[in-house]
Scaffold this active site. Structure first.
Site, PDB file in Angstrom:
ATOM      1  N   ARG A  88      -9.086   5.398   3.979  1.00  0.00           N
ATOM      2  CA  ARG A  88      -8.291   5.285   2.748  1.00  0.00           C
ATOM      3  C   ARG A  88      -9.214   5.271   1.519  1.00  0.00           C
ATOM      4  O   ARG A  88      -8.868   5.770   0.458  1.00  0.00           O
ATOM      5  CB  ARG A  88      -7.461   4.000   2.779  1.00  0.00           C
ATOM      6  CG  ARG A  88      -6.390   3.990   3.871  1.00  0.00           C
ATOM      7  CD  ARG A  88      -5.709   2.641   3.932  1.00  0.00           C
ATOM      8  NE  ARG A  88      -4.630   2.576   4.917  1.00  0.00           N
ATOM      9  CZ  ARG A  88      -4.794   2.186   6.174  1.00  0.00           C
ATOM     10  NH1 ARG A  88      -5.988   1.862   6.629  1.00  0.00           N
ATOM     11  NH2 ARG A  88      -3.760   2.121   6.999  1.00  0.00           N
ATOM     12  N   ASP A 148       1.682  -3.409   7.468  1.00  0.00           N
ATOM     13  CA  ASP A 148       0.747  -3.780   8.531  1.00  0.00           C
ATOM     14  C   ASP A 148       1.348  -4.871   9.431  1.00  0.00           C
ATOM     15  O   ASP A 148       1.114  -4.879  10.643  1.00  0.00           O
ATOM     16  CB  ASP A 148      -0.590  -4.241   7.924  1.00  0.00           C
ATOM     17  CG  ASP A 148      -1.213  -3.157   7.052  1.00  0.00           C
ATOM     18  OD1 ASP A 148      -0.961  -1.970   7.333  1.00  0.00           O
ATOM     19  OD2 ASP A 148      -1.923  -3.477   6.088  1.00  0.00           O
ATOM     20  N   ARG A 151       3.690  -3.243  11.808  1.00  0.00           N
ATOM     21  CA  ARG A 151       2.925  -2.591  12.887  1.00  0.00           C
ATOM     22  C   ARG A 151       2.396  -3.628  13.871  1.00  0.00           C
ATOM     23  O   ARG A 151       2.352  -3.380  15.080  1.00  0.00           O
ATOM     24  CB  ARG A 151       1.774  -1.767  12.281  1.00  0.00           C
ATOM     25  CG  ARG A 151       2.286  -0.527  11.573  1.00  0.00           C
ATOM     26  CD  ARG A 151       1.188   0.293  10.952  1.00  0.00           C
ATOM     27  NE  ARG A 151       1.739   1.560  10.457  1.00  0.00           N
ATOM     28  CZ  ARG A 151       1.193   2.281   9.491  1.00  0.00           C
ATOM     29  NH1 ARG A 151       0.077   1.889   8.909  1.00  0.00           N
ATOM     30  NH2 ARG A 151       1.751   3.418   9.111  1.00  0.00           N
ATOM     31  N   HIS A 175      -6.013  -3.834   3.089  1.00  0.00           N
ATOM     32  CA  HIS A 175      -5.253  -2.739   3.714  1.00  0.00           C
ATOM     33  C   HIS A 175      -6.249  -1.623   4.053  1.00  0.00           C
ATOM     34  O   HIS A 175      -6.274  -0.567   3.424  1.00  0.00           O
ATOM     35  CB  HIS A 175      -4.164  -2.258   2.750  1.00  0.00           C
ATOM     36  CG  HIS A 175      -3.331  -1.147   3.324  1.00  0.00           C
ATOM     37  ND1 HIS A 175      -2.559  -1.294   4.450  1.00  0.00           N
ATOM     38  CD2 HIS A 175      -3.144   0.136   2.910  1.00  0.00           C
ATOM     39  CE1 HIS A 175      -1.944  -0.152   4.700  1.00  0.00           C
ATOM     40  NE2 HIS A 175      -2.294   0.729   3.797  1.00  0.00           N
TER      41      HIS A 175
HETATM   42  P1  NAI Z   1       2.463  13.213  -0.366  1.00  0.00           P
HETATM   43  O1  NAI Z   1       1.384  14.201  -0.615  1.00  0.00           O
HETATM   44  O2  NAI Z   1       3.541  13.544   0.601  1.00  0.00           O
HETATM   45  O3  NAI Z   1       3.165  12.834  -1.755  1.00  0.00           O
HETATM   46  C1  NAI Z   1       2.454  12.508  -2.910  1.00  0.00           C
HETATM   47  C2  NAI Z   1       3.216  13.100  -4.093  1.00  0.00           C
HETATM   48  O4  NAI Z   1       2.589  12.668  -5.302  1.00  0.00           O
HETATM   49  C3  NAI Z   1       3.239  14.622  -4.108  1.00  0.00           C
HETATM   50  O5  NAI Z   1       4.570  15.111  -4.108  1.00  0.00           O
HETATM   51  C4  NAI Z   1       2.503  14.985  -5.415  1.00  0.00           C
HETATM   52  O6  NAI Z   1       3.015  16.142  -6.051  1.00  0.00           O
HETATM   53  C5  NAI Z   1       2.758  13.729  -6.234  1.00  0.00           C
HETATM   54  N1  NAI Z   1       1.842  13.563  -7.369  1.00  0.00           N
HETATM   55  C6  NAI Z   1       0.513  13.809  -7.417  1.00  0.00           C
HETATM   56  N2  NAI Z   1       0.044  13.529  -8.654  1.00  0.00           N
HETATM   57  C7  NAI Z   1       1.081  13.081  -9.386  1.00  0.00           C
HETATM   58  C8  NAI Z   1       1.236  12.629 -10.721  1.00  0.00           C
HETATM   59  N3  NAI Z   1       0.195  12.572 -11.568  1.00  0.00           N
HETATM   60  N4  NAI Z   1       2.466  12.264 -11.141  1.00  0.00           N
HETATM   61  C9  NAI Z   1       3.534  12.307 -10.298  1.00  0.00           C
HETATM   62  N5  NAI Z   1       3.455  12.731  -9.017  1.00  0.00           N
HETATM   63  C10 NAI Z   1       2.249  13.110  -8.567  1.00  0.00           C
HETATM   64  O7  NAI Z   1       1.723  11.844   0.049  1.00  0.00           O
HETATM   65  P2  NAI Z   1       2.389  10.592   0.808  1.00  0.00           P
HETATM   66  O8  NAI Z   1       2.233  10.763   2.259  1.00  0.00           O
HETATM   67  O9  NAI Z   1       3.720  10.331   0.224  1.00  0.00           O
HETATM   68  O10 NAI Z   1       1.370   9.425   0.361  1.00  0.00           O
HETATM   69  C11 NAI Z   1       1.302   9.005  -0.987  1.00  0.00           C
HETATM   70  C12 NAI Z   1       0.211   7.958  -1.162  1.00  0.00           C
HETATM   71  O11 NAI Z   1       0.597   6.748  -0.507  1.00  0.00           O
HETATM   72  C13 NAI Z   1      -1.155   8.328  -0.570  1.00  0.00           C
HETATM   73  O12 NAI Z   1      -2.194   7.898  -1.433  1.00  0.00           O
HETATM   74  C14 NAI Z   1      -1.185   7.563   0.744  1.00  0.00           C
HETATM   75  O13 NAI Z   1      -2.499   7.321   1.181  1.00  0.00           O
HETATM   76  C15 NAI Z   1      -0.474   6.298   0.328  1.00  0.00           C
HETATM   77  N6  NAI Z   1       0.096   5.500   1.414  1.00  0.00           N
HETATM   78  C16 NAI Z   1      -0.029   4.146   1.311  1.00  0.00           C
HETATM   79  C17 NAI Z   1       0.507   3.318   2.261  1.00  0.00           C
HETATM   80  C18 NAI Z   1       0.365   1.829   2.110  1.00  0.00           C
HETATM   81  O14 NAI Z   1       0.654   1.098   3.063  1.00  0.00           O
HETATM   82  N7  NAI Z   1      -0.046   1.318   0.964  1.00  0.00           N
HETATM   83  C19 NAI Z   1       1.193   3.870   3.452  1.00  0.00           C
HETATM   84  C20 NAI Z   1       1.313   5.308   3.443  1.00  0.00           C
HETATM   85  C21 NAI Z   1       0.765   6.084   2.450  1.00  0.00           C
END
Ligand code: NAI
Length: 308
Positions: A88, A148, A151, A175
């Site tokens: 991450r 977490d 999970r 995390h």
């Molecule tokens: P994804 O790629 O499916 O979606 C991310 C979206 O953000 C995309 O549609 C993209 O166009 C948009 N985006 C990018 N820059 C932007 C901006 N400046 N303004 C508005 N939208 C913007 O990614 P996903 O799978 O949804 O993951 C998103 C984030 O969440 C990642 O950083 C991932 O690592 C994190 N994550 C965190 C978790 C946690 O437990 N904290 C769990 C799962 C994912």
């Protein structure tokens, strides 16, 4: 009440869907940078409303933050997810700029907003939002512990061969694959400590599988998970909008709690209408205290890469 979800990707859309399905929010506004993407996701989700029986209005916008004005809660999921083999922490370069920019836009239109930070590396992104938003610290909450812990419960139930509703447990600290601290000493099955049922090997298995839970899914899916992250966020949003005052482990700015200051780390907290209502200090064993401090050291190093 209005909820904004920035990033209409896998996690953002899943989170919007769970919020709508539970029917507790008046409106969800999806924001994305990709032209038409948030509008499309919103329309698709709205077309499930009559099928799934919800009245939450879901709208989408390509970067017009005036549509988010007056949000009670905003969820930041914008940014890139990791690919198999990545940590991450490797996402910081791209995601820090995105999270900072998004935060400024959100606060401009909703000065009293409560922000839930999801983008990774989450503990560091939550710290960044604290340092750049000007919001009070009870209004910035990192999402990691809720996922977490879910999970952890999944793996506990697997090892105990029992229904998931029989088990309870919590994950605190960072995390990250190495910094997560599943509190085995406090986990229970129907109120009885699981340490009474699980061998040392099974405990080690549960702890390890919990810590690499995200990485395991990333390997299987080719990208990071979305159902459980979306559900975890929806529980946090619901706790705020419905003032549940529910204990949820979240990444929060610490000011002496658990022996740490000026850092966001996962700790149990009461989440309600004011966001963070109280950080709960539970007793840790000496070994757990040491692991918490080690996790803090690692997160502090990643925070050092931030440029404000
Ligand atoms: P994804 O790629 O499916 O979606 C991310 C979206 O953000 C995309 O549609 C993209 O166009 C948009 N985006 C990018 N820059 C932007 C901006 N400046 N303004 C508005 N939208 C913007 O990614 P996903 O799978 O949804 O993951 C998103 C984030 O969440 C990642 O950083 C991932 O690592 C994190 N994550 C965190 C978790 C946690 O437990 N904290 C769990 C799962 C994912």
């Amino acid at each position: 009440m209005k909820v904004t979800v920035v990033g209409a990707g896998a996690v953002g859309a899943s989170c919007a869907e769970y919020i709508a399905m539970k029917n507790f929010a008046a409106e969800v506004v999806l924001v994305d940078i990709k032209e038409g993407f948030a509008e499309g996701k919103a329309m698709d989700l709205m077309q499930t409303a009559s099928l799934n029986g919800f009245d939450t209005k879901i709208t989408g916008t390509t970067g017009d933050y005036s549509k988010t004005a007056g949000s009670k809660v905003a969820v930041i999921t914008s940014g890139i997810p990791r690919k198999p083999g990545m940590t991450r922490e490797e996402l910081i370069g791209i995601n820090a700029g995105i999270v900072k920019d998004v935060t400024e836009n959100l606060v401009k239109h909703s000065p009293d907003v409560i922000i839930i930070v999801v983008s990774n590396p989450m503990d560091t992104m939550a710290y960044l939002v604290h340092k750049t938003s000007g919001l009070p610290k009870n209004q910035i909450i990192g999402m990691g512990g809720a996922l977490d812990s879910a999970r952890f419960k999944y793996r506990l139930a697997e090892a105990l061969e029992c229904p998931i509703s029989d088990v309870d447990g919590m994950v605190i600290a960072a995390h990250s694959d190495t910094g997560m601290l599943p509190l085995m000493s406090k986990a229970t099955r129907n109120g009885v400590p699981v340490t009474e049922f699980l061998s040392d090997e099974k405990r080690a298995y549960v702890e390890e599988e919990t810590k690499v839970g995200g990485a395991t899914l990333t390997k299987l899916l080719g990208t990071s998970a979305w159902y459980a992250p979306g559900a975890a966020v929806s529980v946090m949003v619901q706790a705020i909008l419905c003032d549940h005052k529910k204990m949820i482990p979240c990444s929060l700015m610490l000011d002496g709690e658990y022996g740490e200051s000026d850092i966001c780390l996962g700790v149990p907290a009461i989440i309600g209408a004011n966001g963070v209502e109280k950080i709960v200090e539970i007793s840790l064993t000496d070994a757990e205290k040491e692991k918490f401090a080690t996790a803090a050291k690692a997160v502090r190093e990643v925070n050092g890469d931030l440029k404000f």
